[in-house]
Design an enzyme around this catalytic site. Structure first.
Site, short mmCIF file in Angstrom:
data_model
loop_
_atom_site.label_atom_id
_atom_site.label_comp_id
_atom_site.label_asym_id
_atom_site.label_seq_id
_atom_site.Cartn_x
_atom_site.Cartn_y
_atom_site.Cartn_z
N SER A 1 37.40 40.34 35.88
CA SER A 1 36.10 40.94 36.21
C SER A 1 35.24 40.14 37.17
O SER A 1 34.17 40.62 37.57
CB SER A 1 35.31 41.21 34.93
N LYS B 1 34.01 41.94 40.21
CA LYS B 1 32.77 42.71 40.28
C LYS B 1 31.69 42.04 41.13
O LYS B 1 30.71 42.69 41.51
CB LYS B 1 32.26 42.99 38.87
N SER C 1 29.66 44.21 32.21
CA SER C 1 31.01 44.18 32.80
C SER C 1 31.73 45.51 32.56
O SER C 1 32.91 45.55 32.20
CB SER C 1 31.85 43.03 32.24
#
Length: 243
Positions: A31, A34, A89
């Site tokens: 993640s 991101k 997230s």
């Protein structure tokens, strides 16, 4: 010695590399992907834009992955979306941001890869906006430091990643008030791992990537970026970055 398989410590102002452990070795980012998604959304949209969720986001609402449970037709502002992206997230929100900004997820991923190239990333390739596992979705500690270095030039990005907690008020499709809190241990003031001066970053975890962590900190007039990739536990990466 550190727990992470690969890592870098970079001076954000000069780009000088202060520590390097396999910084050019490819790893799954999970993640921390991101960071790029958020940066591009801020560059190509306004925070008060209305984002309507479509069926596209439903495919990543799978058990065991981070998502916000967004419904088809539900409307949020881009600001709310970016908070859910970076603090919760949420993979479904990442996917919807990609479709909203790029016109399609595929077009947005092209934007991600083009931006990575512009920033000098030599060993990065994205195939989605969330960091969900894929053999062709990879980066390096050095490349992620370059991406984060660019992202933190934006004050709105810094504000989002430094958020301790936030609330999503009832929407057109959801009557509940939803509360979310940061899970970046170095940012959370009440956490035992809290590091004074850390202004934010992004955690990541999947089975294939293990734990990944990007953090920025300011002390004594210096801004440092730490990237650590692939360790068994998030706490180990926190130790790596603060020792």
């Amino acid at each position: 010695d550190i727990y992470a398989e690969t890592a870098i410590l970079m001076d954000a102002d000069t780009g000088a590399i202060l520590y390097n452990k396999g910084m050019d070795e490819k790893r799954y980012p999970a993640s921390i992907t991101k960071i790029m998604t958020c940066m591009l959304a801020l560059e190509h949209s306004s925070l008060d834009e209305q984002v309507t969720f479509t069926e596209t986001c439903q495919g990543v609402q799978v058990a065991g992955s981070g998502h916000a449970g967004m419904q088809v037709g539900e409307v949020l502002t881009m600001r709310q979306c970016l908070l859910l992206l970076m603090i919760r997230s949420a993979n479904d929100v990442a996917t919807q941001i990609a479709e909203h900004v790029g016109g399609s997820v595929e077009a947005f991923v092209d934007m991600m890869n083009q931006k990575a190239q512009e920033l000098g990333c030599m060993n990065t390739h994205f195939v989605n906006a969330s960091g969900m596992p894929d053999d062709n979705h990879y980066s390096t500690a050095y490349d992620m430091a370059l991406i984060f270095r660019e992202a933190i030039k934006n004050d709105k990005f810094r504000e989002i990643i430094g958020t301790q907690s936030f609330v999503i008020e009832p929407t057109n499709m959801n009557t509940e008030t939803r509360s979310f809190s940061s899970h970046h241990p170095l940012v959370v003031r009440s956490a035992p791992e809290y590091y004074e001066g850390c202004f934010g970053g992004k955690t990541g975890v999947t089975d294939s990537a293990k734990n990944t962590l990007v953090s920025g900190a300011e002390r004594n007039g210096m801004t440092l970026i730490a990237v650590t990739m692939r360790a068994a536990e998030l706490g180990q990466l926190c130790q790596d970055q603060t020792n």
